[in-house]
Scaffold this active site. Structure first.
Site, PDB file in Angstrom:
ATOM      1  N   HIS A  22       0.822  -1.225   0.000  1.00  0.00           N
ATOM      2  CA  HIS A  22       0.000   0.000   0.000  1.00  0.00           C
ATOM      3  C   HIS A  22       0.852   1.270   0.000  1.00  0.00           C
ATOM      4  CE1 HIS A  22      -2.925   3.035   0.974  1.00  0.00           C
ATOM      5  NE2 HIS A  22      -2.373   3.241   2.172  1.00  0.00           N
ATOM      6  N   HIS A  48       4.168   6.897   5.539  1.00  0.00           N
ATOM      7  CA  HIS A  48       3.021   7.602   6.109  1.00  0.00           C
ATOM      8  C   HIS A  48       2.234   6.789   7.133  1.00  0.00           C
ATOM      9  CE1 HIS A  48       0.662   5.479   2.938  1.00  0.00           C
ATOM     10  NE2 HIS A  48      -0.372   5.676   3.744  1.00  0.00           N
ATOM     11  N   ASP A  49       2.387   5.474   7.164  1.00  0.00           N
ATOM     12  CA  ASP A  49       1.643   4.645   8.120  1.00  0.00           C
ATOM     13  C   ASP A  49       2.488   4.114   9.269  1.00  0.00           C
ATOM     14  OD1 ASP A  49      -0.885   4.852   7.036  1.00  0.00           O
ATOM     15  OD2 ASP A  49      -0.629   3.133   5.707  1.00  0.00           O
ATOM     16  N   GLU A  98       1.586   5.281  12.939  1.00  0.00           N
ATOM     17  CA  GLU A  98       0.259   4.840  13.339  1.00  0.00           C
ATOM     18  C   GLU A  98       0.186   3.325  13.516  1.00  0.00           C
ATOM     19  OE1 GLU A  98      -3.854   4.862  14.181  1.00  0.00           O
ATOM     20  OE2 GLU A  98      -2.365   6.464  14.184  1.00  0.00           O
ATOM     21  N   ASP A  99       0.814   2.572  12.609  1.00  0.00           N
ATOM     22  CA  ASP A  99       0.571   1.128  12.546  1.00  0.00           C
ATOM     23  C   ASP A  99       1.745   0.263  12.994  1.00  0.00           C
ATOM     24  OD1 ASP A  99      -1.971   1.619  11.548  1.00  0.00           O
ATOM     25  OD2 ASP A  99      -1.289   1.617   9.479  1.00  0.00           O
TER      26      ASP A  99
END
Length: 776
Positions: free
Chosen positions: A67, A91-92, A95-96
């Protein structure tokens, strides 16, 4: 676009699996348009993100790293800089995964760390939640992206890839995300000039939201394409011949309209697909602006132009900096042909908007100023002098306006009005261009010029002729706004205005006017009550009593009295605890119910006992107390006249209501018995002879059933300057008809003259003033 093979009962087939791009391939993509790209930075970001997401899978079963890699690939198509590509890869991770902002700063620098954290905050926003939360989160999103455009670009690429792979999500989530994409992200991409991305987002969302419509539309478009075989080639050849004949070198391309665009046009115009005449569009790209206009002249010379279908966005660009010539002509085979004529530079901006190379260079240069201007989610004011021109600068300016909304729901409403509508362009008398949403009125124009202008607006001159303020503006209209000091915008304008800026200003003005009205009403009420106990009111004594009343300001306290939220007697006791009411007032003991035996004189005696006075009644002139002066619906205190009717000259009573301030009743109105005496307010007529107003009244007629009786009655009312508002039959018999006429008159004398004349009218057996809804 391939036709869709599905129904509502089947899933849309997933896109074919795509091989993940390798590390060196990503670097080569970036270096193909930016030779100076930092290869080491891209390599570090690729490896770091791949390791961080190594144990994660998407709902499709693909490695999660696919992704962010696809998001980066989308941004390479937009030719973004290496920092943006690195941000897309990362970008993730905060957060993840277990990654932290401090770690990102250490490995990739504070600039990329800030971008990744900004995207992390946006990801945490649940834009598919209930309306109030969605609105508040979207407000934060807009303010965040106004500080650095790259946050927006990565977010849009992230949304695009998620929409491309949305078939793996649950149906409820698919529908919510598709709706959000269609309502927010696609228009936002369009406002930034990124038309290609907007088109794809719209079609993907449309495909899931209306699968049956999408399938049927694709089938019909395919059939139309088969019937028009050869037409596109024919028109392309004709255009090429025209270019050659005029010595212009250009590139011609043809395209069918996108499914969502076709469906929206069908919905807006309420027409069928077969009635659409511009399903194909042709674009001609030349080298200079001079060649654009030269080609335009040649096209209009060869083919007949369709009236009303010419738009020059070169001389008047759209707010997203879109520039092009649009025209429609009746071309070969008598087919309508939509043409777009532009230069290659215009085409790059038209396709990629703010991500276009030239535009993006300007944005990068002003990024620091932008961050300083919007340094907090809750938003600092952005000085207009610090904002450059262009779509991104206008977004920052718009965010400043939008965050003024009183509630999150208002913000979302204003955003959709301001950000996501097609535009019209009007001109001030001095030539200033005002861009507004399609369907905007002179009210919107006035507030776009300046809020103070909008608040003082009383009329508009459009193209040299005075027109109603509800008129819909067209492209190219010259609008002169007429203003006057001392006026307030009517609350009804809020439903007429199309822009969020106008609606917000009208709403604020209405609230402020209402607050002033209730404050003035409260002042008059407490002044009258203190006068009754021999005290002359001033603000200082109320201010001293604020602690005892639990209030903060005198204005709020007076408004609370006017709204009946704070009983006036409580305020009087707080100001003067030892004060005693006058003897006349002390003697009166209101009854809980009215005695019908009192009759009309009984009603007046009750009112007189309460100390009510009426300026037009000599008998009550010495009542000794000053009532609250009442004019009409345009008074400076909140007044509503009961539908049973009261006109100047009548003896009147005011009743405090929860939402309408004072409600005025004629003293003999039977409806007045519904209200306890404690709610009665001392009121007087105070009609301004320089600004007369009409007031409602009711007349019951008993007319013989003969031709012309009603016409003669209506003629009498008209001759005496009465205005009939409504007429209805209340009882019909073989020989007579009872009817109720609701009319507007100037005062009691005017009404009496009308009733007297009606009683002498042939065919009218009886005429009386009544206060009930139906004559008895």
């Amino acid at each position: 676009m391939d036709q869709l093979e599905q129904t509502t009962a089947t899933k849309i087939p997933a896109a074919p699996a795509r091989r993940m791009m390798r590390q060196f391939e990503l670097v080569e993509r970036v270096q193909a348009y930016d030779e100076a790209a930092d290869e080491a930075l891209l390599n570090r970001a690729y490896v770091y993100a791949m390791k961080a997401h190594s144990h994660q899978r998407r709902a499709s079963g693909d490695p999660y790293f696919s992704h962010p890699l696809e998001v980066a690939a989308i941004l390479t198509e937009l030719q973004m800089d290496d920092a943006t590509i690195a941000t897309a890869l990362l970008h993730d991770v905060i957060e993840d995964t277990e990654a932290t902002r401090a770690e990102i700063d250490t490995m990739f620098g504070a600039e990329i760390g800030g971008l990744v954290e900004g995207l992390t905050k946006i990801k945490r926003l649940d834009l598919v939640s209930k309306k109030a939360e969605q609105a508040e989160n979207f407000r934060k999103l807009l303010v965040a992206i106004s500080s650095d455009v790259r946050v927006l670009l990565v977010k849009l690429a992230d949304r695009l890839h998620n929409m491309r792979t949305i078939e793996h999500m649950k149906e409820t989530s698919r529908l919510k995300i598709s709706e959000e994409t269609l309502e927010i992200y696609a228009p936002l991409a369009g406002r930034m000039g990124m038309q290609t991305m907007r088109d794809e987002l719209e079609d993907l969302a449309f495909r899931w939201l209306k699968p049956d419509v999408y399938e049927a539309l694709m089938t019909k478009l395919g059939a139309l394409g088969d019937r028009n075989t050869g037409l596109v080639d024919h028109i392309t050849a004709e255009l090429q011949n025209l270019l050659s004949a005029n010595g212009v070198v250009g590139e011609i391309s043809a395209r069918a309209k996108r499914p969502y665009s076709v469906w929206r046009k069908m919905e807006n115009r309420q027409i069928s697909l077969e009635q659409l005449s511009d399903l194909y569009g042709f674009r001609v790209i030349v080298q200079t602006i001079d060649e654009v206009y030269q080609l335009l002249g040649a096209v209009h010379t060869k083919w007949q132009a369709v009236p009303g279908r010419f738009k020059d966005y070169i001389s008047t660009p759209k707010q997203n900096d879109y520039r092009s010539i649009h025209t429609t002509v009746v071309g070969p085979r008598h087919q309508r042909v939509e043409l777009q004529l532009r230069t290659s530079e215009m085409h790059e901006i038209a396709e990629y908007g703010i991500a276009a190379h030239a535009a993006y260079a300007e944005v990068k240069a002003s990024t620091e100023r932008a961050r300083e201007a919007a340094r907090a989610v809750d938003g600092a004011i952005i000085p207009e002098a610090d904002v450059a021109s262009g779509p991104y600068a206008r977004l920052r300016r718009l965010v400043e306006t939008l965050i003024e909304g009183n509630t999150p729901e208002e913000f979302l409403e204003h955003t959709k009005l301001e950000l996501f509508h097609d535009q019209v362009f009007g001109f001030t008398p001095k030539g200033r261009i005002i861009a507004l949403p399609r369907g905007a009125t002179p009210i919107d124009f006035a507030f776009a010029v300046h809020t103070d202008v909008g608040l003082k607006t009383v009329g508009a001159i459009i193209n040299g002729r005075q027109q109603p303020l509800t008129s819909e503006l067209a492209n190219g209209d010259e609008v002169e706004i007429l203003t006057r000091d001392g006026v307030d915008p009517p609350a009804a304008w809020e439903s007429i205005a199309k822009t969020g800026r106008a609606r917000a200003a009208i709403r604020r003005a209405t609230r402020e006017k209402t607050r002033r009205q209730y404050s003035e009403l409260g002042r008059r009420m407490i002044t009258a009550r203190l006068t009754d106990v021999g005290i002359s009111f001033d603000d200082a004594m109320l201010e001293a009593a604020l602690p005892r009343l639990g209030r903060h300001t005198t204005a709020d306290t007076l408004a609370a009295i006017g709204r009946n939220e704070l009983p006036v007697d409580d305020a009087v006791r707080a100001i003067a605890p030892d004060a005693q009411p006058s003897a006349k007032r002390a003697k009166f003991r209101p009854r809980n119910r009215f005695d019908h035996a009192d009759g009309q004189d009984g009603w007046f005696n009750i009112a007189k006992a309460m100390g009510l006075k009426f300026r037009m009644d000599a008998e009550a002139a010495d009542a000794g107390r000053g009532g609250i002066p009442i004019r009409g619906l345009n008074d400076d205190i909140p007044v509503a006249f009961d539908e049973t009717g009261a006109v100047p000259g009548d003896r009147i009573v005011g009743v405090m209501t929860a939402n309408q301030g004072i409600r005025i009743f004629q003293i003999h109105a039977p409806k007045l018995r519904e209200f306890e005496h404690e709610r009665w307010i001392d009121v007087t007529w105070d009609v301004d002879p320089t600004a007369p107003e009409r007031f409602p009244a009711r007349i019951a007629l008993l007319a013989r059933n003969e031709p012309g009786a009603l016409a003669r009655a209506a003629t009498i009312i008209a001759e005496l300057d009465g205005n009939i508002d409504n007429l209805r039959m209340t009882e019909r018999a073989a020989d007579f008809t009872r009817m109720l006429i609701e009319l507007e008159v100037w005062d009691l004398d005017h009404l009496t003259r009308i009733v007297t004349r009606l009683r002498t009218c042939p065919g009218i057996a009886k005429a009386d003033r009544v206060f009930e809804a139906a004559a008895s």
